[in-house]
Design an enzyme around this catalytic site. Structure first.
Site, short mmCIF file in Angstrom:
data_model
loop_
_atom_site.label_atom_id
_atom_site.label_comp_id
_atom_site.label_asym_id
_atom_site.label_seq_id
_atom_site.Cartn_x
_atom_site.Cartn_y
_atom_site.Cartn_z
N ASP A 14 0.81 -1.21 0.05
CA ASP A 14 -0.10 -0.05 0.15
C ASP A 14 0.88 1.19 0.00
O ASP A 14 0.48 2.18 0.74
CB ASP A 14 -1.02 0.05 1.30
N ASP A 52 -4.46 -0.75 -1.94
CA ASP A 52 -5.83 -0.83 -1.32
C ASP A 52 -6.54 0.07 -2.42
O ASP A 52 -6.37 0.71 -3.20
CB ASP A 52 -5.51 0.42 -0.31
N HIS A 54 -10.81 0.70 -3.10
CA HIS A 54 -12.05 0.64 -2.74
C HIS A 54 -13.05 1.15 -3.60
O HIS A 54 -12.92 2.36 -4.31
CB HIS A 54 -12.35 1.59 -1.34
N HIS A 58 -17.51 2.32 -0.04
CA HIS A 58 -17.07 1.40 0.75
C HIS A 58 -17.40 1.34 2.13
O HIS A 58 -17.65 2.43 2.76
CB HIS A 58 -15.54 1.03 0.54
N HIS A 87 -10.76 7.04 1.00
CA HIS A 87 -9.22 6.81 0.76
C HIS A 87 -9.13 5.66 -0.36
O HIS A 87 -9.91 4.88 -0.60
CB HIS A 87 -8.33 6.47 1.76
N LYS A 112 -7.07 -4.96 -3.11
CA LYS A 112 -7.66 -5.34 -2.15
C LYS A 112 -8.58 -4.32 -1.61
O LYS A 112 -8.47 -3.36 -1.40
CB LYS A 112 -6.74 -5.92 -0.98
N CYS A 157 -2.11 -2.64 7.59
CA CYS A 157 -2.01 -3.54 6.44
C CYS A 157 -0.75 -4.21 6.64
O CYS A 157 -0.53 -5.51 5.90
CB CYS A 157 -1.99 -2.73 5.14
#
Ligand SMILES: [Zn+2]
Length: 210
Positions: A14, A52, A54, A58, A87, A112, A157
């Site tokens: 990330d 990351d 989303h 989310h 984010h 993810k 993470c």
């Protein structure tokens, strides 16, 4: 001393614009990992990145929970969830890999957190703790034995990925200078304690050769 070989992977977690100073969920001093990660990347034959990623609605976003603020916790179907500022919304500049990240040989990018109702700190298992990302199978098929971790954030993470690497049967090593933490409410100390208990080794950059 760790001498990276064919059974080692550098897992870069990330390192994205939104997690750097000025981003939507900035990790303090997060930009300091970029040169460290680049230097590590040159020592490994195999590099995997996570991102990351989303959807705009989310479930981990505080904006989706009226009356709640970022860093509050709520209960979702799978358990307690920390709420975050919006984010790393898929396809937006904040979700891009960090400017200056220089890992041209990276072989895989694991995205993810793309399911609207499930967060995913770990590179291996989403936050419901049952949905795999596929990374463990990929690494096994590639003959990887050891996962060396760096990136953001140590206490979320990176830490969860290290624990899940151990649970999946890999050696796990965290390179301290190439990580930064959010460290709210003792979260870094808790993460280190969990990693120590799981057998995650922590090393300095100069312990990773050649
Ligand atoms: Zn996220």
């Amino acid at each position: 001393m760790i001498t990276p070989g064919e059974a080692d992977i550098l897992l870069v977690v990330d390192v994205q614009r939104d997690f750097l100073p000025g981003g939507a969920l900035a990790v303090p001093d997060g930009d300091a990992v970029v040169p460290a990660v680049n230097a590590l990347g040159r020592r490994f034959a195999h590099v995997v990145l996570t991102q990351d990623w989303h959807p705009p609605d989310h479930a981990s976003f505080a904006s989706r929970h009226p009356g709640r603020a970022p860093f509050d916790t709520v209960r979702l179907a799978y358990g307690e969830q920390v709420l975050w500022p919006d984010h790393c919304v898929m396809g937006t500049p904040g979700a891009d890999l960090a400017d200056g990240l220089d890992l041209p040989g990276a072989e895989l990018v694991i995205r993810k957190g793309f399911r609207p109702g499930i967060d995913s700190y770990s590179a291996f298992l989403e936050a419901d703790r049952t949905t795999p990302t596929g990374l463990a199978g990929y690494l096994r098929e590639r003959g990887v034995a050891r996962v060396v971790l760096c990136g953001l954030a140590t206490d979320y993470c990176v830490g969860w990925s290290a624990l899940d690497a151990r649970a999946a049967g890999f050696e796990a090593v965290l390179v301290e200078e190439a990580c930064r933490a959010i460290d709210q409410g003792g979260s870094l100390a808790r993460a280190y304690a969990a990693m120590d208990a799981a057998g995650v080794r922590r090393v300095r950059m100069d312990a990773v050769g050649p």
